[in-house]
Structure formats: structure tokens, C-alpha cells
Design a protein around this motif. Structure first.
Motif, PDB file in Angstrom:
ATOM      1  N   GLY A  25       8.737   0.632  -3.480  1.00  0.00           N
ATOM      2  CA  GLY A  25       7.626  -0.288  -3.345  1.00  0.00           C
ATOM      3  C   GLY A  25       7.302  -1.080  -4.596  1.00  0.00           C
ATOM      4  O   GLY A  25       6.236  -1.683  -4.679  1.00  0.00           O
ATOM      5  N   THR A  26       8.197  -1.123  -5.559  1.00  0.00           N
ATOM      6  CA  THR A  26       7.897  -1.813  -6.814  1.00  0.00           C
ATOM      7  C   THR A  26       8.441  -3.233  -6.889  1.00  0.00           C
ATOM      8  O   THR A  26       8.108  -3.955  -7.821  1.00  0.00           O
ATOM      9  CB  THR A  26       8.435  -1.021  -8.022  1.00  0.00           C
ATOM     10  OG1 THR A  26       9.844  -0.848  -7.878  1.00  0.00           O
ATOM     11  CG2 THR A  26       7.760   0.335  -8.147  1.00  0.00           C
ATOM     12  N   ARG A  85       6.285   5.922  -6.411  1.00  0.00           N
ATOM     13  CA  ARG A  85       6.628   4.682  -7.130  1.00  0.00           C
ATOM     14  C   ARG A  85       7.150   5.010  -8.523  1.00  0.00           C
ATOM     15  O   ARG A  85       8.146   4.450  -8.970  1.00  0.00           O
ATOM     16  CB  ARG A  85       5.404   3.771  -7.233  1.00  0.00           C
ATOM     17  CG  ARG A  85       5.230   2.862  -6.056  1.00  0.00           C
ATOM     18  CD  ARG A  85       4.224   1.766  -6.329  1.00  0.00           C
ATOM     19  NE  ARG A  85       2.883   2.264  -6.596  1.00  0.00           N
ATOM     20  CZ  ARG A  85       1.998   2.576  -5.657  1.00  0.00           C
ATOM     21  NH1 ARG A  85       2.315   2.422  -4.390  1.00  0.00           N
ATOM     22  NH2 ARG A  85       0.806   3.015  -5.981  1.00  0.00           N
ATOM     23  N   CYS A 106      13.740   1.795   1.080  1.00  0.00           N
ATOM     24  CA  CYS A 106      13.539   0.719   0.108  1.00  0.00           C
ATOM     25  C   CYS A 106      14.900   0.127  -0.245  1.00  0.00           C
ATOM     26  O   CYS A 106      15.682   0.738  -0.980  1.00  0.00           O
ATOM     27  CB  CYS A 106      12.847   1.259  -1.146  1.00  0.00           C
ATOM     28  SG  CYS A 106      12.632   0.053  -2.455  1.00  0.00           S
ATOM     29  N   HIS A 152       6.651  -0.460   1.596  1.00  0.00           N
ATOM     30  CA  HIS A 152       5.503   0.408   1.307  1.00  0.00           C
ATOM     31  C   HIS A 152       5.014   1.165   2.539  1.00  0.00           C
ATOM     32  O   HIS A 152       4.830   2.383   2.485  1.00  0.00           O
ATOM     33  CB  HIS A 152       4.358  -0.397   0.691  1.00  0.00           C
ATOM     34  CG  HIS A 152       3.180   0.436   0.348  1.00  0.00           C
ATOM     35  ND1 HIS A 152       3.102   1.180  -0.807  1.00  0.00           N
ATOM     36  CD2 HIS A 152       2.040   0.676   1.020  1.00  0.00           C
ATOM     37  CE1 HIS A 152       1.961   1.834  -0.833  1.00  0.00           C
ATOM     38  NE2 HIS A 152       1.294   1.538   0.263  1.00  0.00           N
ATOM     39  N   GLY A 212       7.827  -4.976  -1.968  1.00  0.00           N
ATOM     40  CA  GLY A 212       6.714  -4.289  -1.326  1.00  0.00           C
ATOM     41  C   GLY A 212       6.823  -4.136   0.179  1.00  0.00           C
ATOM     42  O   GLY A 212       5.962  -3.513   0.803  1.00  0.00           O
ATOM     43  N   MET A 253       1.802   8.118  -3.008  1.00  0.00           N
ATOM     44  CA  MET A 253       2.601   6.913  -3.185  1.00  0.00           C
ATOM     45  C   MET A 253       2.728   6.519  -4.656  1.00  0.00           C
ATOM     46  O   MET A 253       3.827   6.165  -5.090  1.00  0.00           O
ATOM     47  CB  MET A 253       2.028   5.751  -2.357  1.00  0.00           C
ATOM     48  CG  MET A 253       2.366   5.834  -0.876  1.00  0.00           C
ATOM     49  SD  MET A 253       4.152   5.903  -0.541  1.00  0.00           S
ATOM     50  CE  MET A 253       4.679   4.294  -1.142  1.00  0.00           C
ATOM     51  N   LYS A 292       5.286   5.168   3.050  1.00  0.00           N
ATOM     52  CA  LYS A 292       4.046   5.922   3.223  1.00  0.00           C
ATOM     53  C   LYS A 292       4.097   6.766   4.495  1.00  0.00           C
ATOM     54  O   LYS A 292       3.650   7.914   4.513  1.00  0.00           O
ATOM     55  CB  LYS A 292       2.856   4.962   3.268  1.00  0.00           C
ATOM     56  CG  LYS A 292       1.524   5.634   3.201  1.00  0.00           C
ATOM     57  CD  LYS A 292       0.421   4.599   3.055  1.00  0.00           C
ATOM     58  CE  LYS A 292      -0.919   5.269   2.904  1.00  0.00           C
ATOM     59  NZ  LYS A 292      -1.981   4.284   2.695  1.00  0.00           N
TER      60      LYS A 292
END
Length: 70
Positions: free
Chosen positions: A35-36, A29, A4, A42, A39, A25, A46
Motif C-alpha cells: 500500500g505504499t 506497510r 500488491c 490497500h 494504494g 496495516m 486489509k
């Protein structure tokens, strides 16, 4: 590897979070912020989560089988 970019979260940080008990997930987060923002990370996050959890299960299977056999 950085998973990220927005929150500077690496694969190593995800693995450490899993070792600390975060296995979903939503938990990642909350803990890491992965992923905040945009995105885009994500699916990669995952995948890292799933693979690390699967590796842990594979490593634990011989121990469980030995305990059952004893």
C-alpha cells in the motif's frame, strides 16, 4: 495470490507477517511495503489481514474454552 502488484506482496507474505506479530496495516506497510505506492491494494490487503486475524481467533477459541473448563 498477489495482493500488491507494485511491491509484489502476496497473501502468503501477509499471513506470515501476521504470524510474526504484525497485526495492523501500518505494521504491514512498514514490514512489506504493501500500500505504499499507488494504494489500490490497500482494501484487499486489509481484508486479507482481517480475515486471517479472525480465523486465528476462531481457531484459538476452543483452546481457551478447554483451558477455562479444566
Amino acid at each position: 495470490m498477489i495482493v500488491c502488484v507494485c511491491n509484489n506482496v502476496s497473501e502468503r507474505q501477509i499471513r506470515r507477517a501476521v504470524d510474526s506479530g504484525h497485526t495492523t496495516m501500518p505494521q504491514l506497510r512498514e514490514e512489506l511495503g504493501v500500500g505504499t505506492c499507488c494504494g489500490k491494494c490497500h482494501s484487499c490487503a486489509k481484508t486479507v489481514l482481517r480475515e486471517y486475524l479472525e480465523d486465528g481467533v476462531r481457531e484459538a477459541q476452543p483452546m481457551f474454552q478447554a483451558a477455562i473448563a479444566a
